[in-house]
Scaffold this active site. Structure first.
Site, short mmCIF file in Angstrom:
data_model
loop_
_atom_site.label_atom_id
_atom_site.label_comp_id
_atom_site.label_asym_id
_atom_site.label_seq_id
_atom_site.Cartn_x
_atom_site.Cartn_y
_atom_site.Cartn_z
N SER A 153 -29.83 42.97 15.47
CA SER A 153 -30.52 41.81 14.86
C SER A 153 -31.29 41.10 15.96
O SER A 153 -30.93 41.21 17.14
CB SER A 153 -29.49 40.86 14.27
OG SER A 153 -30.09 39.63 13.91
N TYR A 166 -21.34 36.05 13.88
CA TYR A 166 -22.38 37.08 13.69
C TYR A 166 -23.15 37.31 14.99
O TYR A 166 -23.35 38.45 15.43
CB TYR A 166 -23.33 36.63 12.57
CG TYR A 166 -24.42 37.61 12.22
CD1 TYR A 166 -24.15 38.74 11.45
CD2 TYR A 166 -25.74 37.40 12.64
CE1 TYR A 166 -25.16 39.64 11.11
CE2 TYR A 166 -26.75 38.29 12.30
CZ TYR A 166 -26.45 39.41 11.54
OH TYR A 166 -27.45 40.30 11.21
N1 LIG Z 1 -31.73 41.63 6.18
C1 LIG Z 1 -31.96 41.04 7.34
O1 LIG Z 1 -32.76 40.09 7.40
C2 LIG Z 1 -31.30 41.52 8.60
C3 LIG Z 1 -31.72 40.97 9.80
C4 LIG Z 1 -31.11 41.37 10.98
C5 LIG Z 1 -30.12 42.32 10.94
N2 LIG Z 1 -29.72 42.84 9.76
C6 LIG Z 1 -28.64 43.85 9.81
O2 LIG Z 1 -28.99 44.96 9.04
C7 LIG Z 1 -27.81 45.61 8.55
C8 LIG Z 1 -27.98 45.85 7.06
O3 LIG Z 1 -28.10 44.60 6.40
P1 LIG Z 1 -28.88 44.40 5.01
O4 LIG Z 1 -29.89 43.37 5.23
O5 LIG Z 1 -29.27 45.69 4.42
O6 LIG Z 1 -27.69 43.70 4.18
P2 LIG Z 1 -26.99 44.09 2.85
O7 LIG Z 1 -25.94 43.05 2.61
O8 LIG Z 1 -27.99 44.34 1.78
O9 LIG Z 1 -26.33 45.49 3.21
C9 LIG Z 1 -25.23 45.59 4.06
C10 LIG Z 1 -24.53 46.89 3.74
O10 LIG Z 1 -23.35 46.99 4.53
C11 LIG Z 1 -22.29 47.36 3.67
N3 LIG Z 1 -21.02 46.90 4.20
C12 LIG Z 1 -20.63 45.63 4.45
N4 LIG Z 1 -19.36 45.62 4.86
C13 LIG Z 1 -18.93 46.92 4.85
C14 LIG Z 1 -17.72 47.55 5.16
N5 LIG Z 1 -16.64 46.85 5.53
N6 LIG Z 1 -17.65 48.89 5.05
C15 LIG Z 1 -18.72 49.62 4.65
N7 LIG Z 1 -19.89 49.06 4.33
C16 LIG Z 1 -19.99 47.73 4.43
C17 LIG Z 1 -22.61 46.72 2.35
O11 LIG Z 1 -21.89 47.34 1.30
C18 LIG Z 1 -24.11 46.95 2.28
O12 LIG Z 1 -24.39 48.23 1.76
C19 LIG Z 1 -26.64 44.68 8.91
O13 LIG Z 1 -25.98 45.18 10.06
C20 LIG Z 1 -27.32 43.36 9.22
O14 LIG Z 1 -26.62 42.58 10.16
C21 LIG Z 1 -30.27 42.47 8.58
#
Ligand SMILES: NC(=O)c1ccc[n+]([C@@H]2O[C@H](COP(=O)([O-])OP(=O)(O)OC[C@H]3O[C@@H](n4cnc5c(N)ncnc54)[C@H](O)[C@@H]3O)[C@@H](O)[C@H]2O)c1
Length: 265
Positions: A153, A166
């Site tokens: 991130s 986080y």
């Molecule tokens: N969306 C953003 O703006 C953003 C920004 C920076 C970083 N991220 C990172 O990107 C990654 C994906 O996030 P996203 O935006 O797609 O969010 P999201 O909530 O849509 O997806 C997260 C995924 O992780 C899975 N997950 C959560 N806990 C879990 C567990 N214990 N076991 C297995 N799966 C699990 C969820 O089921 C989901 O499929 C994350 O690591 C997040 O920190 C996202």
């Protein structure tokens, strides 16, 4: 097709960025393992999309589909080890690990509970640590190279008030990647971070439904829009390919310029 004959596991790929990554890797010819924790219907949706972008299977011993779903909680070391084992059993090997699963919890630092701290750290850092370890053990045992891509991130670098656990987890991921780049280099294993800015996924549902906050955020993004999962997926596909063979230990920000223009509202 940059990833013909490769096998990739993407954790947390039933929605959001993980689903986008799976689709892109499949389009590049990879066989993919779709992991979910609690939403089989999301994983099935990802698999249906993989099959729609389809094409033929390139493996010598082809399973029916070139995608496959496995339930596992990345917050549990025994479950994630089983996930790696089953992935290898299904396709015969694993070449690419994308540590995507991640969660965040909102609270002022002085109100963070031990349960919420553990939930965030178990998935975002401990889970990544031990999934990577199990993958590396497989590569060593089979005497092969491989690629690890962590979805970090902008908050591996940038403070984010009310999200201390986080930010701690993503900062830890930054150092894990640097450390492993050195330790795994001699084995021909690369490891890099992709650091998204603000991406339109379910993790940001509250923000997406708040026009005032969303407008303020967009003001801070030089490219003037939120990112989409495919913006992250294209960087992952590059890092997973032979084009990135000489790249390890780095973080690639995919954020529309947000990191260098951020102002907390
Ligand atoms: N969306 C953003 O703006 C953003 C920004 C920076 C970083 N991220 C990172 O990107 C990654 C994906 O996030 P996203 O935006 O797609 O969010 P999201 O909530 O849509 O997806 C997260 C995924 O992780 C899975 N997950 C959560 N806990 C879990 C567990 N214990 N076991 C297995 N799966 C699990 C969820 O089921 C989901 O499929 C994350 O690591 C997040 O920190 C996202």
């Amino acid at each position: 097709m940059k990833l013909k004959d490769k096998v990739a596991l993407v954790t947390g790929s039933s929605q959001g960025i993980g689903q986008g990554i799976v689709l892109r890797l499949a389009q590049e010819g990879a066989n993919v393992i779709i992991n979910y924790r609690s939403h089989p219907e999301g994983a099935e949706d990802t698999l249906a999309k993989v099959e729609a972008v389809g094409g033929k299977c390139y493996m010598a011993q082809c399973p029916k589909s070139h995608g496959f779903t496995i339930k596992a909680d990345l917050g549990s070391v025994s479950e994630l080890q089983q996930l790696i084992t089953e992935s290898i059993e299904h396709f015969g090997k694993l070449d690419i690990l994308v540590n995507n699963a991640g969660i965040e919890k909102h609270a002022p630092f002085w109100e963070v509970t031990e349960a919420d701290y553990d939930a965030v750290m178990n998935v975002n850092l401990k889970g990544v640590f031990f999934a990577t370890q199990a993958f590396v053990q497989h590569l060593i045992a089979t005497n092969r190279t491989g690629k690890i891509i962590n979805i970090s991130s902008v908050h591996e670098e940038l403070p984010f008030p009310n999200f201390a656990a986080y930010c701690t987890s993503k900062g830890g991921m930054k150092m894990l990647t640097r450390n492993l780049a050195v330790e795994l280099g001699a084995l021909g294993i690369t490891i890099n971070n992709v650091a998204p800015g603000a991406i339109a996924t379910p993790i940001n549902t509250k923000l997406l439904n708040n026009p005032e906050k969303l407008g303020a955020l967009l003001q801070n993004i030089p490219l003037g829009r939120l990112g989409q999962p495919q913006d992250i997926a294209s960087m992952v596909a590059f890092l997973a390919s032979a084009d990135a063979d000489y790249i390890t230990g780095s973080t690639f920000f995919v954020d529309g310029g947000l990191l260098w223009n951020y102002q907390e509202q």
